[in-house]
Design a protein around this motif. Structure first.
Motif, short mmCIF file in Angstrom:
data_model
loop_
_atom_site.label_atom_id
_atom_site.label_comp_id
_atom_site.label_asym_id
_atom_site.label_seq_id
_atom_site.Cartn_x
_atom_site.Cartn_y
_atom_site.Cartn_z
N ARG A 50 1.88 4.84 0.70
CA ARG A 50 1.52 5.83 1.70
C ARG A 50 2.09 7.20 1.34
NH1 ARG A 50 -0.68 3.85 5.90
NH2 ARG A 50 -0.43 1.69 6.61
N ASP A 81 -10.51 10.11 3.58
CA ASP A 81 -9.34 9.61 2.85
C ASP A 81 -8.17 10.58 3.02
OD1 ASP A 81 -8.93 7.69 -0.04
OD2 ASP A 81 -7.43 9.11 0.67
N GLU A 91 -2.68 7.54 8.94
CA GLU A 91 -3.32 7.43 7.62
C GLU A 91 -4.45 6.40 7.63
OE1 GLU A 91 0.68 7.71 5.09
OE2 GLU A 91 -0.97 6.89 3.91
N ASP A 92 -4.13 5.21 8.16
CA ASP A 92 -5.14 4.14 8.19
C ASP A 92 -6.32 4.53 9.07
OD1 ASP A 92 -3.51 2.71 6.54
OD2 ASP A 92 -2.77 1.35 8.08
N TRP A 93 -6.02 5.17 10.18
CA TRP A 93 -7.06 5.60 11.12
C TRP A 93 -7.98 6.62 10.45
CZ3 TRP A 93 -7.26 10.61 13.45
CH2 TRP A 93 -8.19 10.74 14.48
N GLY A 127 1.85 6.27 9.27
CA GLY A 127 1.05 5.28 8.54
C GLY A 127 -0.17 4.84 9.33
N VAL A 128 0.00 4.72 10.65
CA VAL A 128 -1.15 4.39 11.51
C VAL A 128 -2.20 5.51 11.42
CG1 VAL A 128 -1.87 4.10 13.93
CG2 VAL A 128 0.17 2.91 13.07
N ALA A 175 0.86 -1.19 0.00
CA ALA A 175 0.00 0.00 0.00
C ALA A 175 0.89 1.23 0.00
CB ALA A 175 -0.90 -0.01 1.23
N ARG A 197 -2.43 0.51 -4.53
CA ARG A 197 -2.12 -0.80 -3.95
C ARG A 197 -1.44 -1.60 -5.04
NH1 ARG A 197 -4.43 -1.66 0.86
NH2 ARG A 197 -4.13 -3.90 0.75
N GLY A 241 -4.73 -0.18 14.98
CA GLY A 241 -4.07 -0.64 13.76
C GLY A 241 -2.86 -1.48 14.15
N GLU A 257 -10.19 4.44 8.10
CA GLU A 257 -11.01 3.40 8.71
C GLU A 257 -11.85 3.89 9.88
OE1 GLU A 257 -8.67 -0.12 9.51
OE2 GLU A 257 -7.61 0.07 7.61
#
Lengths: 155, 155, 155, 155
Positions: free
Chosen positions: A27, D61, D51-53, D48-49, A25, A91, D22, D56
């Motif tokens: 980033r 986004d 970003e995902d948070w 990165g965490v 993925a 991705r 995450g 999700e």
């Protein structure tokens, strides 16, 4: 781009359908001020693909090799053709194939795709080394057997 | 290591004495748990060498190209032969030579030495791109002229 | 920004004129798609400043500590206030001051300036560790003496 | 470690069970010659965490903010207490909590655990900026609403 050494040839040939595939993925921090994946970061990300492939496809723990077993997995050569830029949020599917199994080294090829679009093809010559002396050593038996098995399964 | 594509050939040939040289100091954070320079970090460090070479040898400000001029200096291909491991505290002399000047790209070779000992040879195919469209564009005139002048001076 | 824990306080106080200063050149690869220095990269760059400061101001070889002496210089805490963004081509002057010398750790403060403009202030709590057990150990005598000498000279 | 500014206080307090979590897999390249995760790399991994948070937990986004919307998510302050070293092969569970929602910034806390063992606690003050002017701007409405909703759900 066919004008000399340094480039994987025929890199757009498709990897086997039976090749193991990992996902990367892309980033924010993988990208540079040009807004695309920084080329050096690709090499780092692909090392992560190799780590996962070791565990999942070869059944050998990469970290155990480096740590307890004190066997280095060094790069004698690393190169990549970058066909299209990568962007935040991409991705990439990365297919790993074994191109060569030598006495003290092996050669991998990694094709990365965004959906069906080729993004890059990398080629790594990985040498097994003693982490005490930093000199090359014969491929450990379990690694050689796993590479041979994988290579055969991909054909 | 002469067994195929992906490797610079004749990489141990010495660069011209007239080639520009930059120095890279190897730091703690450039090294990995194997205690040697992490291969992906080399690519990052060599990009820094290219930046300095732009300013000092070509007389063109790398950051101005990317920033105000919005011209990307992307990698179509990047590869390296790693001859010897690099260690914390090493100071690597990096000689840059121009191998090819094309319409929309040029090829550099970088030889890195620790004292007189060859450590790595890298080869980069750098493409000039529009940072709006991320497609290749003709080499800007000032860059082409500077590359030609540099290449000639190195002979 | 005075609203709680986690921030260096009084960070705009100027470091002593007698503090050692190192220079960090901001490169393309230090920057992110927002066009400014990526915050995590700052921490990496500042570790390089600490390395240079060890050798040049303390007279202790950082790499020898980690390598032959097997003494880790780990971070118990690291934090920074980012006052202004950093850009490609910036040259940051980084002044190092010793804030505290403890039994097994010491605290550094690094002020980074672009010309006279404050860019960031970082604060690091560095712990000396055994690289065998990864547990903290008393500051080695030479390091303690050098820190005390430096701290005194800066006053 | 309670001796002054720069450190998150009460960092061992557990995050809410309702906090989003995450996972970060620690790789070879995240570690340094001391054999543990390099502190600067932690900051990169934690970005990165975040970003995902965003995607999700907040339903926003991250890459779209930076890219099409041209809203930067910059760091005014970043800091961490490192309680235990991280090693290759670790899988860290990272719980994100919202500590403060301001006019132009918000504060996150991230607790990372290896199984139930606390590894680090980080605290980030993130400022929304215009990517044209690199100056702070009011939190966009959707982000503010999502942060408030998340904060409330965690209580």
């Amino acid at each position: 781009m066919n004008d000399g050494p340094g480039q994987p040839q025929g890199t757009l040939a498709m990897p086997s359908d039976r090749a193991w595939r990992g996902t990367v993925a892309i980033r924010f921090s993988h990208c540079d001020p040009a807004g695309i994946v920084y080329f050096a970061r690709y090499f780092d990300l692909l090392n992560g693909v190799v780590e996962d492939w070791f565990g999942e496809a070869l059944g050998i723990d990469y970290h155990e090799m480096i740590g307890p077993r004190r066997i280095g997995l060094g790069y004698a050569n690393a190169g990549a053709d970058f066909h299209r830029p990568g962007f935040m949020g991409d991705r990439l599917d990365c297919a790993v194939t074994v191109e060569r199994i030598g006495q003290k080294s092996f050669t991998l090829r990694i094709h990365a795709f965004r959906m069906s679009e080729p993004v890059l093809v990398a080629r790594f010559v990985i040498v097994t080394t003693s982490l005490e002396s930093h000199t090359s050593i014969a491929l450990p038996d379990d690694l050689r057997a796993a590479l041979e098995r994988y290579q055969e399964n991909c054909q």
